[in-house]
Design an enzyme around this catalytic site. Sequence first.
Site, PDB file in Angstrom:
ATOM      1  N   ARG A  86      40.636  28.724 -35.685  1.00 41.72           N
ATOM      2  CA  ARG A  86      40.262  30.139 -35.843  1.00 41.72           C
ATOM      3  C   ARG A  86      39.445  30.622 -34.647  1.00 41.72           C
ATOM      4  O   ARG A  86      39.631  31.743 -34.154  1.00 41.72           O
ATOM      5  CB  ARG A  86      39.446  30.337 -37.127  1.00 41.72           C
ATOM      6  CG  ARG A  86      40.255  30.046 -38.383  1.00 41.72           C
ATOM      7  CD  ARG A  86      39.413  30.155 -39.653  1.00 41.72           C
ATOM      8  NE  ARG A  86      40.035  29.412 -40.735  1.00 41.72           N
ATOM      9  CZ  ARG A  86      41.027  29.874 -41.488  1.00 41.72           C
ATOM     10  NH1 ARG A  86      41.494  31.094 -41.291  1.00 41.72           N
ATOM     11  NH2 ARG A  86      41.555  29.127 -42.433  1.00 41.72           N
ATOM     12  N   HIS A 119      35.774  24.951 -37.346  1.00 37.08           N
ATOM     13  CA  HIS A 119      36.653  26.135 -37.372  1.00 37.08           C
ATOM     14  C   HIS A 119      37.439  26.293 -36.057  1.00 37.08           C
ATOM     15  O   HIS A 119      37.632  27.414 -35.585  1.00 37.08           O
ATOM     16  CB  HIS A 119      35.837  27.420 -37.596  1.00 37.08           C
ATOM     17  CG  HIS A 119      35.322  27.571 -38.991  1.00 37.08           C
ATOM     18  ND1 HIS A 119      34.604  28.654 -39.397  1.00 37.08           N
ATOM     19  CD2 HIS A 119      35.418  26.785 -40.080  1.00 37.08           C
ATOM     20  CE1 HIS A 119      34.269  28.525 -40.675  1.00 37.08           C
ATOM     21  NE2 HIS A 119      34.764  27.384 -41.108  1.00 37.08           N
ATOM     22  N   LEU A 167      39.028  20.465 -43.720  1.00 38.71           N
ATOM     23  CA  LEU A 167      39.774  21.717 -43.589  1.00 38.71           C
ATOM     24  C   LEU A 167      38.931  22.785 -44.286  1.00 38.71           C
ATOM     25  O   LEU A 167      38.301  22.508 -45.314  1.00 38.71           O
ATOM     26  CB  LEU A 167      41.150  21.621 -44.263  1.00 38.71           C
ATOM     27  CG  LEU A 167      42.191  20.704 -43.610  1.00 38.71           C
ATOM     28  CD1 LEU A 167      43.493  20.721 -44.412  1.00 38.71           C
ATOM     29  CD2 LEU A 167      42.469  21.106 -42.163  1.00 38.71           C
ATOM     30  N   ASP A 168      38.944  23.999 -43.747  1.00 39.59           N
ATOM     31  CA  ASP A 168      38.182  25.092 -44.359  1.00 39.59           C
ATOM     32  C   ASP A 168      38.733  25.405 -45.735  1.00 39.59           C
ATOM     33  O   ASP A 168      39.893  25.136 -46.024  1.00 39.59           O
ATOM     34  CB  ASP A 168      38.359  26.406 -43.574  1.00 39.59           C
ATOM     35  CG  ASP A 168      38.081  26.276 -42.122  1.00 39.59           C
ATOM     36  OD1 ASP A 168      37.316  25.391 -41.747  1.00 39.59           O
ATOM     37  OD2 ASP A 168      38.649  27.096 -41.362  1.00 39.59           O
ATOM     38  N   LYS A 169      37.911  26.108 -46.487  1.00 42.72           N
ATOM     39  CA  LYS A 169      38.330  26.591 -47.806  1.00 42.72           C
ATOM     40  C   LYS A 169      39.639  27.399 -47.701  1.00 42.72           C
ATOM     41  O   LYS A 169      40.523  27.287 -48.546  1.00 42.72           O
ATOM     42  CB  LYS A 169      37.209  27.487 -48.347  1.00 42.72           C
ATOM     43  CG  LYS A 169      37.294  27.791 -49.805  1.00 42.72           C
ATOM     44  CD  LYS A 169      36.003  28.488 -50.227  1.00 42.72           C
ATOM     45  CE  LYS A 169      35.974  28.646 -51.736  1.00 42.72           C
ATOM     46  NZ  LYS A 169      34.685  29.163 -52.206  1.00 42.72           N
TER      47      LYS A 169
END
Length: 230
Positions: free
Chosen positions: A191, A188, A103-105
Amino acid sequence: MRRLDQLLANLGYCSRSEARAFLKKHAVTVAGAAARDPSAKVRAADVLIDGEPLDHPDGLLLLLNKPLGLVCSHDEREGPRVYDLLPDRWRARNPQVTSVGRLDKDTSGLILLTDRTELVHKYTSPKHKVPKLYHATADRDLAPELVALFAAGTLVLDGEDAPCAPAELRILADRRTAELVLTEGKYHQVRRMFAATGATVLTLHRVQFGRLTLGNLAPGAFRSVREDEI
Ligand code: URA
């Protein structure tokens, strides 16, 4: 059967070279008898350390509610890591505890952490198609046409050749929040899927991974996953 020093090192108790000192410092028994030889071949189930069985000798599988701001990379230069939430002994395990996908930051929610490399491969393999449910907030109202667009399996992201697999989008009543189910995990992806339609994702939270949900785990909290849950 495994060498005792290897077993202790794999489970994060000490390094192999520290095993002899570890056996002096702790009451380690194998099938009831005091263990002094680090090279002895043992069964993990027979080992007690200071009267306690070994800590998850068959591997760790953890479900974490990832808070915002932490990275799933192991590289400290990328910022504080999800692994920093774990007890020292778990961080010292070998194979190391790693995330199943990332998972992204700036994304919160459900992520699995494990030292079982076979599970990482299984659940990140495109063949496996684990459904993952995300909750996203966008910077604008989402057009109802996006539902069919995402479902079609034709959306090609910037810089990719292959289209995204069909994804299930539900736009919620306020029109800026949505639930999205993906069966793959391109970089990502959520997004970028919204970006391809002109919308920017403002918040992103993963709610479900396969059959696993967060339940009432607080951000930053984790729990062990039982074999029958996966
Ligand atoms: N899609 C994203 O854009 N980010 C994540 O962290 C997961 C899916």
